[in-house]
Design a protein around this motif. Sequence first.
Motif, PDB file in Angstrom:
ATOM      1  N   ILE A  80       3.017   5.807  -6.174  1.00 49.69           N
ATOM      2  CA  ILE A  80       3.016   5.798  -7.406  1.00 49.69           C
ATOM      3  C   ILE A  80       1.623   5.736  -8.165  1.00 49.69           C
ATOM      4  CG2 ILE A  80       5.237   4.833  -7.738  1.00 49.69           C
ATOM      5  CD1 ILE A  80       4.045   1.981  -8.384  1.00 49.69           C
ATOM      6  N   TYR A  81       0.501   6.177  -7.267  1.00 47.01           N
ATOM      7  CA  TYR A  81      -0.963   6.035  -7.511  1.00 47.01           C
ATOM      8  C   TYR A  81      -0.973   6.563  -9.188  1.00 47.01           C
ATOM      9  CZ  TYR A  81      -5.789   6.046  -7.738  1.00 47.01           C
ATOM     10  OH  TYR A  81      -7.107   6.104  -8.061  1.00 47.01           O
ATOM     11  N   SER A  82      -0.675   7.741  -9.073  1.00 40.78           N
ATOM     12  CA  SER A  82      -1.063   8.794 -10.269  1.00 40.78           C
ATOM     13  C   SER A  82      -0.348   8.151 -11.597  1.00 40.78           C
ATOM     14  CB  SER A  82      -0.482  10.152 -10.406  1.00 40.78           C
ATOM     15  OG  SER A  82       0.721  10.150  -9.856  1.00 40.78           O
TER      16      SER A  82
ATOM     17  N   VAL B 253       1.988   1.498  -3.594  1.00 38.80           N
ATOM     18  CA  VAL B 253       0.865   2.037  -4.492  1.00 38.80           C
ATOM     19  C   VAL B 253       0.509   3.511  -4.332  1.00 38.80           C
ATOM     20  CG1 VAL B 253      -1.370   1.693  -4.934  1.00 38.80           C
ATOM     21  CG2 VAL B 253      -0.045  -0.126  -4.847  1.00 38.80           C
ATOM     22  N   SER B 254       0.585   3.737  -3.085  1.00 37.83           N
ATOM     23  CA  SER B 254       0.190   5.364  -2.736  1.00 37.83           C
ATOM     24  C   SER B 254       1.185   6.335  -3.403  1.00 37.83           C
ATOM     25  CB  SER B 254       0.192   5.443  -1.167  1.00 37.83           C
ATOM     26  OG  SER B 254      -0.693   4.872  -0.460  1.00 37.83           O
TER      27      SER B 254
ATOM     28  N   SER C 101      -4.994  -2.650 -14.699  1.00 42.71           N
ATOM     29  CA  SER C 101      -6.606  -2.959 -14.732  1.00 42.71           C
ATOM     30  C   SER C 101      -6.825  -4.280 -15.059  1.00 42.71           C
ATOM     31  CB  SER C 101      -7.249  -2.269 -15.492  1.00 42.71           C
ATOM     32  OG  SER C 101      -7.108  -0.692 -14.918  1.00 42.71           O
TER      33      SER C 101
ATOM     34  N   LEU D 135       0.760  -1.284   0.046  1.00 43.19           N
ATOM     35  CA  LEU D 135       0.090  -0.135  -0.159  1.00 43.19           C
ATOM     36  C   LEU D 135       0.900   1.276  -0.176  1.00 43.19           C
ATOM     37  CD1 LEU D 135      -3.051  -1.002   2.261  1.00 43.19           C
ATOM     38  CD2 LEU D 135      -3.093  -0.511  -0.173  1.00 43.19           C
ATOM     39  N   SER D 136       2.030   1.170   0.663  1.00 43.30           N
ATOM     40  CA  SER D 136       3.001   2.277   0.480  1.00 43.30           C
ATOM     41  C   SER D 136       3.445   2.485  -0.766  1.00 43.30           C
ATOM     42  CB  SER D 136       4.140   2.211   1.560  1.00 43.30           C
ATOM     43  OG  SER D 136       3.413   2.043   2.882  1.00 43.30           O
TER      44      SER D 136
ATOM     45  N   ILE E 185      -0.096   4.577 -11.926  1.00 46.94           N
ATOM     46  CA  ILE E 185      -0.898   3.359 -12.516  1.00 46.94           C
ATOM     47  C   ILE E 185      -2.441   3.499 -12.325  1.00 46.94           C
ATOM     48  CG2 ILE E 185       0.954   1.949 -11.284  1.00 46.94           C
ATOM     49  CD1 ILE E 185      -0.852   1.261  -8.953  1.00 46.94           C
ATOM     50  N   ARG E 186      -2.878   4.557 -12.143  1.00 55.41           N
ATOM     51  CA  ARG E 186      -4.228   4.636 -11.908  1.00 55.41           C
ATOM     52  C   ARG E 186      -5.037   4.477 -13.324  1.00 55.41           C
ATOM     53  NH1 ARG E 186      -5.343  10.581 -10.372  1.00 55.41           N
ATOM     54  NH2 ARG E 186      -4.263  10.790 -12.159  1.00 55.41           N
ATOM     55  N   ASP E 187      -4.458   4.704 -14.455  1.00 53.63           N
ATOM     56  CA  ASP E 187      -5.228   4.626 -15.638  1.00 53.63           C
ATOM     57  C   ASP E 187      -4.714   3.422 -16.677  1.00 53.63           C
ATOM     58  OD1 ASP E 187      -7.059   6.512 -15.027  1.00 53.63           O
ATOM     59  OD2 ASP E 187      -5.627   8.158 -15.775  1.00 53.63           O
ATOM     60  N   ASN E 188      -3.696   2.896 -16.060  1.00 50.00           N
ATOM     61  CA  ASN E 188      -2.781   1.820 -16.861  1.00 50.00           C
ATOM     62  C   ASN E 188      -3.766   0.408 -17.143  1.00 50.00           C
ATOM     63  OD1 ASN E 188      -1.141  -0.491 -17.281  1.00 50.00           O
ATOM     64  ND2 ASN E 188       0.656   0.748 -16.644  1.00 50.00           N
TER      65      ASN E 188
END
Length: 187
Positions: free
Chosen positions: A101-103, A98-99, A112, A95-96, A105-108
């Motif tokens: 690098i969220y921006s 992902v948080s 998905s 979670l650390s 992977i958000r639309d990858n």
Amino acid sequence: MDKIKTYCWLFCINVFISAFTFGGGYVVIPMIKKYYVEEKQLFDEDELMNIAAIAQSSPGAIAINMSALAGYRVAGWQGLIISCIAAILPPLVILSIVSAIYSLIRDNRIISALLKGMEAGVAALIVDLIIDMYALIIKEKQLFYTLLVPIAFILNYVFHMNVAMIIIGALVLCVIRFQLYKGRVQS
């Protein structure tokens, strides 16, 4: 030296289980069954189901509760602490990351698709768990419990009855059945 081996095994197996089981606490049960019950034979399936029942009725995440209780069963308080820490580490690290690098992977689309594939795997594991748990209920050879599961399913799936109401109803029926049984035994 034997205790240290047990502690190391508990830490490693709980890190492994926690890192590679996606989909919630019920997915942990088949993994614990595989390593604790089948491979190491540290306890049996009935005890695993008791641990699962306690874990889901205790506050907190079922996966962490399961790991902690299994660790306690194997190595007492030290096993509980080691297993609990080991179960918390992978989600904390994941979670650390992902948080952070969220921006990105958000639309990858690949991420998905990967998550959709994990959903299918989690569904298969949960179906397998349900089959195993129901087999244990059938093994008890008590018609009341054997019928309770499909009735609960029908009430929820066909009649869209609230799950909380089904659980409360099942609880009331089980308490009544227990009181009737207790009354017959005492007579």
